[in-house]
Design a protein around this motif. Structure first.
Motif, PDB file in Angstrom:
ATOM      1  N   ASP A 193      66.114  43.001  -2.019  1.00  9.58           N
ATOM      2  CA  ASP A 193      66.611  44.512  -1.791  1.00  9.58           C
ATOM      3  C   ASP A 193      65.799  45.288  -0.851  1.00  9.58           C
ATOM      4  N   ARG A 194      64.291  44.957  -1.113  1.00 16.17           N
ATOM      5  CA  ARG A 194      63.217  45.843  -0.447  1.00 16.17           C
ATOM      6  C   ARG A 194      63.599  45.529   1.049  1.00 16.17           C
ATOM      7  N   LEU A 195      63.616  44.222   1.577  1.00 22.69           N
ATOM      8  CA  LEU A 195      64.103  43.608   2.751  1.00 22.69           C
ATOM      9  C   LEU A 195      65.355  44.367   3.360  1.00 22.69           C
ATOM     10  N   ALA A 196      66.348  44.384   2.514  1.00 20.54           N
ATOM     11  CA  ALA A 196      67.438  44.930   3.049  1.00 20.54           C
ATOM     12  C   ALA A 196      67.590  46.270   3.473  1.00 20.54           C
ATOM     13  N   ALA A 197      66.475  47.023   2.697  1.00 20.88           N
ATOM     14  CA  ALA A 197      66.413  48.565   3.004  1.00 20.88           C
ATOM     15  C   ALA A 197      65.609  48.785   4.188  1.00 20.88           C
ATOM     16  N   LEU A 198      64.993  47.946   4.730  1.00 18.51           N
ATOM     17  CA  LEU A 198      64.001  48.303   5.609  1.00 18.51           C
ATOM     18  C   LEU A 198      64.637  48.625   7.019  1.00 18.51           C
ATOM     19  N   PRO A 199      64.321  49.527   7.752  1.00 17.17           N
ATOM     20  CA  PRO A 199      65.011  50.307   8.837  1.00 17.17           C
ATOM     21  C   PRO A 199      65.494  49.260   9.896  1.00 17.17           C
ATOM     22  N   GLU A 200      66.437  49.531  10.991  1.00 20.06           N
ATOM     23  CA  GLU A 200      66.794  48.658  11.839  1.00 20.06           C
ATOM     24  C   GLU A 200      65.513  48.357  12.860  1.00 20.06           C
ATOM     25  N   ARG A 201      65.382  47.042  13.360  1.00 14.70           N
ATOM     26  CA  ARG A 201      64.458  46.525  13.968  1.00 14.70           C
ATOM     27  C   ARG A 201      62.902  46.250  13.227  1.00 14.70           C
ATOM     28  N   ALA A 202      63.196  46.491  12.115  1.00 20.06           N
ATOM     29  CA  ALA A 202      61.838  46.119  11.434  1.00 20.06           C
ATOM     30  C   ALA A 202      61.795  44.579  11.518  1.00 20.06           C
ATOM     31  N   ARG A 203      60.365  44.321  11.886  1.00 22.98           N
ATOM     32  CA  ARG A 203      59.949  42.726  11.922  1.00 22.98           C
ATOM     33  C   ARG A 203      59.198  42.327  10.552  1.00 22.98           C
ATOM     34  N   VAL A 204      59.959  41.022  10.082  1.00 23.64           N
ATOM     35  CA  VAL A 204      59.264  40.493   8.964  1.00 23.64           C
ATOM     36  C   VAL A 204      58.875  38.832   9.200  1.00 23.64           C
ATOM     37  N   VAL A 205      57.591  38.559   9.334  1.00 25.81           N
ATOM     38  CA  VAL A 205      57.248  37.260   9.631  1.00 25.81           C
ATOM     39  C   VAL A 205      57.094  36.576   8.081  1.00 25.81           C
ATOM     40  N   THR A 206      57.535  35.334   7.983  1.00 23.00           N
ATOM     41  CA  THR A 206      57.430  34.785   6.682  1.00 23.00           C
ATOM     42  C   THR A 206      56.600  33.277   6.991  1.00 23.00           C
ATOM     43  N   LEU A 207      55.674  33.057   6.157  1.00 18.67           N
ATOM     44  CA  LEU A 207      55.066  31.872   6.126  1.00 18.67           C
ATOM     45  C   LEU A 207      55.513  30.900   5.050  1.00 18.67           C
ATOM     46  N   GLN A 208      56.198  29.905   5.330  1.00 15.81           N
ATOM     47  CA  GLN A 208      56.546  28.946   4.341  1.00 15.81           C
ATOM     48  C   GLN A 208      57.749  29.897   3.267  1.00 15.81           C
ATOM     49  N   GLY A 209      58.428  30.726   4.165  1.00 15.53           N
ATOM     50  CA  GLY A 209      59.449  31.339   3.419  1.00 15.53           C
ATOM     51  C   GLY A 209      58.822  32.481   2.462  1.00 15.53           C
ATOM     52  N   PHE A 210      59.709  32.836   1.445  1.00 13.47           N
ATOM     53  CA  PHE A 210      59.315  33.743   0.288  1.00 13.47           C
ATOM     54  C   PHE A 210      60.144  33.512  -0.966  1.00 13.47           C
ATOM     55  N   GLY A 211      60.735  32.272  -0.837  1.00 10.59           N
ATOM     56  CA  GLY A 211      61.361  31.679  -2.348  1.00 10.59           C
ATOM     57  C   GLY A 211      62.792  32.238  -2.160  1.00 10.59           C
ATOM     58  N   GLY A 212      63.512  32.921  -1.216  1.00 14.05           N
ATOM     59  CA  GLY A 212      64.846  33.115  -1.370  1.00 14.05           C
ATOM     60  C   GLY A 212      65.362  33.199   0.043  1.00 14.05           C
ATOM     61  N   VAL A 213      66.612  33.713   0.115  1.00 14.47           N
ATOM     62  CA  VAL A 213      67.158  33.622   1.314  1.00 14.47           C
ATOM     63  C   VAL A 213      67.106  35.106   2.039  1.00 14.47           C
ATOM     64  N   MET A 214      66.970  35.071   3.265  1.00 12.58           N
ATOM     65  CA  MET A 214      66.875  36.476   4.066  1.00 12.58           C
ATOM     66  C   MET A 214      68.242  37.140   3.822  1.00 12.58           C
ATOM     67  N   PRO A 215      68.144  38.507   3.941  1.00 15.08           N
ATOM     68  CA  PRO A 215      69.454  39.222   3.648  1.00 15.08           C
ATOM     69  C   PRO A 215      70.213  39.091   5.034  1.00 15.08           C
ATOM     70  N   ARG A 216      71.632  39.115   4.930  1.00 15.54           N
ATOM     71  CA  ARG A 216      72.442  38.592   5.846  1.00 15.54           C
ATOM     72  C   ARG A 216      72.464  39.682   7.187  1.00 15.54           C
ATOM     73  N   SER A 217      71.654  40.923   6.824  1.00 20.59           N
ATOM     74  CA  SER A 217      71.489  41.607   8.016  1.00 20.59           C
ATOM     75  C   SER A 217      70.450  41.328   8.901  1.00 20.59           C
ATOM     76  N   TYR A 218      69.496  40.268   8.638  1.00 21.34           N
ATOM     77  CA  TYR A 218      68.488  39.769   9.492  1.00 21.34           C
ATOM     78  C   TYR A 218      68.831  38.599  10.515  1.00 21.34           C
ATOM     79  N   GLU A 219      68.290  38.878  11.674  1.00 19.59           N
ATOM     80  CA  GLU A 219      68.376  37.798  12.470  1.00 19.59           C
ATOM     81  C   GLU A 219      67.204  36.949  12.646  1.00 19.59           C
ATOM     82  N   LEU A 220      67.275  35.603  12.577  1.00 19.99           N
ATOM     83  CA  LEU A 220      66.281  34.715  12.959  1.00 19.99           C
ATOM     84  C   LEU A 220      65.858  34.501  14.297  1.00 19.99           C
TER      85      LEU A 220
END
Ligand SMILES: C[S@@+](CC[C@H](N)C(=O)[O-])C[C@H]1O[C@@H](n2cnc3c(N)ncnc32)[C@H](O)[C@@H]1O
Length: 200
Positions: free
Chosen positions: A144-171
């Motif tokens: 939920d927190r990730l989905a609420a981040l603004p457009e163009r927010a960058r998220v770097v994961t190391l070994q993932g975070f235990g879930g699936v990224m929201p559909r609004s994100y591009e890898l």
């Protein structure tokens, strides 16, 4: 934003001479946690190039430990690095280290619980049904927190975070860092992500 999950790691990573030099700056009790918990410098530099490609950016490390990623980031980029960490002792260590390394003006460390690593609950003497429920709730909260981040927010994961990224994100980028045995990924929020080209 940086999120790391230390799960299914190789038995024991070899540490580089620069990592060992960093470890010597830590109180002895925290040094032994290094090989498992603090991001190797090589990986932290790669994460910095993904999180902070231009000057003036603000980066949040969720679960900042002794501040190693923020410290490396502040020394190798022109961003402002924030870390939030649940253990107060680690926050104090990070603040002291930032002063010693001359990056106190470009780092901030806060004590708090930021919904992060669901696997940090005790592994023994727990109600496993409750544990699984807590885990799912925490992962849903992070999503939920990730989905609420603004457009163009960058998220770097190391070994993932235990879930699936929201559909609004591009890898946008993925790399297997063989020496550390870790998967690093850059996700960008929103449709505009497709217009961003990452250097390889
Ligand atoms: C794998 S270590 C990463 C340390 C740091 N990011 C680095 O790059 O060296 C994970 C850290 O997240 C912290 N952590 C776990 N759950 C947390 C939560 N809910 N809120 C804040 N910190 C948390 C742990 O205490 C630990 O220090």
């Amino acid at each position: 934003m940086a999120i790391s999950m230390r799960r299914n790691l190789p038995e024991r990573r070899a540490t580089s001479t620069t990592d060992r030099a960093f470890d010597r700056l830590l109180p002895e009790a925290l040094r032994r946690l290094s090989y498992m918990h603090w991001t190797p410098i090589e990986v932290a530099i790669r994460a910095t190039t993904l999180l902070c490609p231009s000057s003036g950016m603000r980066i949040l490390d969720v679960g900042s430990g002794v501040g190693k990623l923020c410290m490396v980031g502040a020394m190798s980029s022109e961003g402002l690095w924030y870390g939030v960490e649940q253990h107060e002792t680690l926050v104090h260590t990070a603040c002291e280290l930032a002063g010693a390394l001359g990056v106190a003006d470009r780092t901030r460390f806060l004590h708090g619980d930021d919904l992060y690593n669901p696997f940090e609950v005790p592994l023994f003497d727990v109600d496993h049904g409750q544990h699984l429920l807590d885990f799912r709730l925490k992962v849903a909260g992070v999503q939920d927190r990730l989905a609420a981040l603004p457009e163009r927010a960058r998220v770097v994961t190391l070994q993932g975070f235990g879930g699936v990224m929201p559909r609004s994100y591009e890898l946008l980028y993925h790399e297997r860092i063989a020496a550390a045995g870790l998967d690093l990924a850059l996700w960008v929020q929103g449709a505009a992500a497709r217009t961003i080209t990452e250097p390889s």
